[in-house]
Design a protein around this motif. Structure first.
Motif, PDB file in Angstrom:
ATOM      1  N   SER A   1      10.660   9.354  -6.672  1.00 24.82           N
ATOM      2  CA  SER A   1      12.137   8.873  -7.418  1.00 24.82           C
ATOM      3  C   SER A   1      13.492   9.656  -7.019  1.00 24.82           C
ATOM      4  CB  SER A   1      11.915   9.289  -8.955  1.00 24.82           C
ATOM      5  OG  SER A   1      11.953  10.679  -9.360  1.00 24.82           O
ATOM      6  N   GLU A   2      13.138  10.836  -6.445  1.00 32.68           N
ATOM      7  CA  GLU A   2      14.328  11.307  -5.810  1.00 32.68           C
ATOM      8  C   GLU A   2      14.595  11.017  -4.337  1.00 32.68           C
ATOM      9  OE1 GLU A   2      13.596  15.467  -6.551  1.00 32.68           O
ATOM     10  OE2 GLU A   2      13.777  15.390  -8.571  1.00 32.68           O
TER      11      GLU A   2
ATOM     12  N   GLU B   1       2.007  13.899 -10.781  1.00 34.99           N
ATOM     13  CA  GLU B   1       3.519  14.194 -11.422  1.00 34.99           C
ATOM     14  C   GLU B   1       4.544  14.583 -10.319  1.00 34.99           C
ATOM     15  OE1 GLU B   1       6.098  16.011 -15.439  1.00 34.99           O
ATOM     16  OE2 GLU B   1       4.034  16.183 -14.879  1.00 34.99           O
TER      17      GLU B   1
ATOM     18  N   ARG C   1       5.379  11.831  -8.179  1.00 35.43           N
ATOM     19  CA  ARG C   1       6.198  10.690  -8.614  1.00 35.43           C
ATOM     20  C   ARG C   1       7.554  11.148  -8.598  1.00 35.43           C
ATOM     21  NH1 ARG C   1       3.374  10.043 -13.045  1.00 35.43           N
ATOM     22  NH2 ARG C   1       2.031   8.388 -12.221  1.00 35.43           N
ATOM     23  N   THR C   2       7.953  12.349  -8.767  1.00 36.60           N
ATOM     24  CA  THR C   2       8.988  13.031  -9.172  1.00 36.60           C
ATOM     25  C   THR C   2       9.857  12.871  -7.798  1.00 36.60           C
ATOM     26  OG1 THR C   2       8.447  14.503 -11.055  1.00 36.60           O
ATOM     27  CG2 THR C   2      10.501  14.914  -9.810  1.00 36.60           C
TER      28      THR C   2
END
Length: 226
Positions: free
Chosen positions: A68-69, A61, A64-65
């Motif tokens: 995404s940023e 997680e 992935r976070t």
């Protein structure tokens, strides 16, 4: 070069940290997933070593976070899960490489080096090439050569040589070198600076007509082509 180690097992974290610091890296360690995400977002680290299973927020997680940023630093994921699907999910989340526990430290070091080299090739150089006589140091490419001869350096040797070359012609005391290269605020009484200067001399000045690294007795060390 700073590495963020995200690992909640104190024994493994100590093992990795000591090994990387011995190779010249600066290592920050965090064991909680949410704290790790905040530290990574600060953008102060060249690479993340990220455990998959963490309290607070899992490694997948976090990865992935960050992606995404548009987080662009290399991420090496560590895990006790070595199944194919686990590797695939980690890579799909944005990890650049995946290493299953238990692992040999030499393999971890090699993978970190490969990721950093790959990242360096994909970015524009931000640090100038350093030159003293026929000695050339390229911080962006992490390469050194004297004349036509390429010189292989450990991370700590590279950092020490860069500091000397950035201050070419200036005599640097052992205390200044310890503070800048080892980040010691005091002299621990060891001969670590002298030992690494000897390593550099063996690699740079041996069999050369002119020695570049010099000792100024009672003061410290300098590098110069004069």
């Amino acid at each position: 070069m700073k590495v963020l180690l995200i690992e909640d097992d104190p024994r493994i974290a100590r093992f990795i940290r000591r090994g990387l610091e011995a190779e010249g890296y600066t290592v920050d360690v965090v064991g909680d997933g949410r704290d790790a995400l905040a530290l990574a977002r600060a953008g102060e680290h060249a690479l993340l070593v990220l455990d998959r299973m963490l309290p607070g927020l899992g490694g997948v997680e976090i990865c992935r976070t960050l992606r995404s940023e548009r987080y662009d630093r290399p991420i090496l994921m560590l895990t006790a899960k070595d199944g194919l699907q686990d590797k695939v999910s980690g890579l799909h989340a944005g990890a650049d490489d995946y290493l299953a526990k238990p692992f040999a430290f030499d393999e971890l070091l090699a993978r970190i080096g490969a990721l950093l080299r790959r990242a360096g090739r994909s970015q524009e150089p931000t640090e100038p090439v350093l030159r003293v006589g026929d000695l050339v140091l390229d911080p962006a490419a992490r390469k050194a050569r004297r004349g036509e001869r390429e010189i292989q350096l450990t991370p700590r040797e590279f950092t020490l040589l860069a500091y000397l070359m950035e201050n070419a012609g200036t005599v640097l005391s052992r205390a200044r070198i310890l503070s800048r290269v080892w980040e010691y605020s005091f002299d621990p009484g060891s001969k670590v600076v002298d030992v690494y200067i000897r390593y550099l001399r063996q690699k740079i000045d041996t069999d050369e007509p002119k020695a570049l690294i010099r000792t100024v007795r009672g003061f410290g060390y300098t590098i110069s082509d004069d």
